[in-house]
Scaffold this active site. Structure first.
Site, PDB file in Angstrom:
ATOM      1  N   LYS A  15       5.594  68.388 -12.307  1.00 59.56           N
ATOM      2  CA  LYS A  15       6.861  67.667 -12.250  1.00 59.56           C
ATOM      3  C   LYS A  15       6.620  66.153 -12.302  1.00 59.56           C
ATOM      4  CE  LYS A  15       8.985  71.430  -9.592  1.00 59.56           C
ATOM      5  NZ  LYS A  15       9.659  71.805  -8.327  1.00 59.56           N
ATOM      6  N   PHE A  26      21.791  72.337  -4.680  1.00 56.23           N
ATOM      7  CA  PHE A  26      20.676  71.445  -5.009  1.00 56.23           C
ATOM      8  C   PHE A  26      20.379  71.385  -6.510  1.00 56.23           C
ATOM      9  CE2 PHE A  26      18.906  75.601  -3.799  1.00 56.23           C
ATOM     10  CZ  PHE A  26      18.185  75.926  -4.934  1.00 56.23           C
ATOM     11  N   THR A  77       6.904  76.253  -0.979  1.00 58.73           N
ATOM     12  CA  THR A  77       7.838  75.283  -1.549  1.00 58.73           C
ATOM     13  C   THR A  77       7.836  73.962  -0.784  1.00 58.73           C
ATOM     14  OG1 THR A  77       9.266  77.081  -2.312  1.00 58.73           O
ATOM     15  CG2 THR A  77      10.263  74.894  -2.149  1.00 58.73           C
ATOM     16  N   ARG A 104       0.668  71.795  -3.716  1.00 60.27           N
ATOM     17  CA  ARG A 104       1.790  71.139  -3.043  1.00 60.27           C
ATOM     18  C   ARG A 104       1.351  70.453  -1.754  1.00 60.27           C
ATOM     19  NH1 ARG A 104       6.091  75.944  -4.499  1.00 60.27           N
ATOM     20  NH2 ARG A 104       6.894  74.987  -6.421  1.00 60.27           N
ATOM     21  N   ASN A 125       8.097  68.279  -4.864  1.00 59.94           N
ATOM     22  CA  ASN A 125       6.963  69.123  -4.471  1.00 59.94           C
ATOM     23  C   ASN A 125       5.945  69.334  -5.583  1.00 59.94           C
ATOM     24  OD1 ASN A 125       8.441  70.871  -6.060  1.00 59.94           O
ATOM     25  ND2 ASN A 125       8.769  72.417  -4.462  1.00 59.94           N
ATOM     26  N   HIS A 140       5.589  73.381 -10.506  1.00 58.46           N
ATOM     27  CA  HIS A 140       6.428  74.578 -10.625  1.00 58.46           C
ATOM     28  C   HIS A 140       5.550  75.741 -11.047  1.00 58.46           C
ATOM     29  CE1 HIS A 140       9.755  77.218 -11.990  1.00 58.46           C
ATOM     30  NE2 HIS A 140       8.951  77.478 -13.009  1.00 58.46           N
TER      31      HIS A 140
END
Length: 400
Positions: free
Chosen positions: A118, A164, A198, A212, A222, A225
């Protein structure tokens, strides 16, 4: 059966012959005793005998350890994709590849999984790619992408209507992400275990070595994915790396800006596991990676790309061969400081074309650290400033 069949593995492979606008199908035999291959073209006419296409020979780009359903390799300048195992011996020998049937009746490979870095992890992508390699994953496909709202809704369709989702859309459209297809035994479960919980705070307590835990900030930011299960993995890979375009849906676009200069991490450097370390040196050198994508280059494209060197450099033919010997990674890199242009600065970082000379006079350069010969010299960089735009466009526009 006389035992001969047990000395070779057999695969069904496809070659997309763009000149003839058709997909040609072959049976490939891989001989275990000497790592040679033999290739037969399968005829469309029922009952027609297969035609010998390639006599038994050794091809450097074809390695049994890299052969799985869905993998791509180069044979004599042609990129071929394994569509299935051709016999039970091969299926059992490489039987770590498990398969299940999804709701559409298609096979889902548990050997593959989808992974994505990310935006908040992209500045540490070099470190993360090294960790991915060290944990036994192989990157089969990779593309740095700029996502739009539609891409994110397709990726996170299970979160439709959740409060979210708006945050996810805003977060993942701020800057590029890095999408990957990873290969490993039990890839889906192993990747999710390596990703960690998560919530990074929880990950730092329960799985401190997870990605993470190391790179995540909080539940929202975080870092990475991963696909939750085999069905999600198949769906998500189809979004980012589709074998064919479905309807008017196209994969997320490349992040290329066409404002930097080109670097190609050559096949030998990828096979030797240097990608993460090369990216690390590029970052330390003051450059930002604006675009990154893995390519399997056809011979005709390699010849076209290197045409300026034909008749000028004696290594031209060998350079073409090297670029087609497996996956390479093309980068668009831009110098971040206020002074100096990207092209000349990156040529300094790349170093002399000959790694032996580089190690004597410029030991801190990329070719000094990762190159072996004038052909296997780790990276290609654009030589002339007037060629910068055309070289970047060749990979990030023409080869898309």
């Amino acid at each position: 059966m006389n035992g001969y069949e047990y000395k070779r593995c057999s695969f069904l492979v496809d070659w997309d012959d763009e000149d003839a606008s058709l997909v040609r199908k072959f049976q490939l035999f891989y001989y275990l005793e000497d790592d040679t291959i033999e290739l037969y073209e399968l005829r469309k006419n029922k009952g027609a005998r297969p035609r010998l296409f390639l006599k038994r020979t050794r091809v450097a780009a074809v390695n049994l350890g890299d052969m799985h359903v869905g993998s791509t390799f180069n044979v004599m300048g042609r990129n071929m994709r394994i569509s299935d195992f051709a016999d039970e011996f091969t299926r059992n020998k490489l039987g770590k590849l498990l398969q299940v049937v999804d709701r559409c009746g298609a096979f889902v490979e548990l050997l593959l999984t989808f992974a994505m870095l990310k935006p908040d992890a992209m500045d540490r992508s070099d470190e993360i790619l090294n960790l991915i390699k060290d944990h036994g994953f192989k990157i089969a496909k990779m593309k740095m992408v700029s996502l739009d709202r539609g891409d994110i809704l397709r990726l996170y369709n299970e979160h439709e209507g959740k409060p979210f989702l708006g945050f996810l859309v805003n977060y993942l459209t701020t800057s590029p992400c890095l999408a990957m297809e990873l290969v490993a035994d039990n890839a889906v479960s192993r990747w999710m275990e390596f990703v960690g919980p998560t919530d990074p705070e929880r990950a730092r307590v329960e799985v401190p070595g997870s990605l993470r835990a190391l790179y995540g900030r909080d539940k929202g930011y975080n870092a990475v994915h991963g696909s939750n299960n085999e069905e999600d993995s198949k769906r998500e890979l189809d979004i980012f790396f589709p074998s064919t375009q479905v309807g008017n849906l196209s994969p997320p676009r490349t992040s290329a800006t066409l404002e930097g200069t080109l670097c190609i991490v050559k096949p030998h450097a990828l096979k030797e596991g240097h990608l993460g370390s090369i990216l690390q040196e590029i970052r330390k050198g003051g450059f930002r990676v604006m675009a990154m994508q893995m390519f399997y280059v056809e011979r005709v494209n390699a010849e076209e790309f290197y045409e300026v060197y034909k008749g000028v450099m004696p290594e031209y033919a060998a350079m073409v061969d090297e670029l087609t010997q497996g996956a390479c990674v093309a980068l668009e890199v831009r110098y971040d400081a206020d002074v100096g242009d990207s092209h000349s600065r990156f040529r300094e970082l790349a170093g002399p074309r000959d790694p032996d000379i580089a190690r004597h006079i410029e030991p801190s350069t990329l070719r000094a650290k990762f190159g072996k010969t004038r052909v296997e010299n780790a990276i290609h960089c654009t030589d002339l400033p007037e060629d910068v735009v055309s070289e970047v466009e060749y990979f990030f526009l023409m080869l898309q």
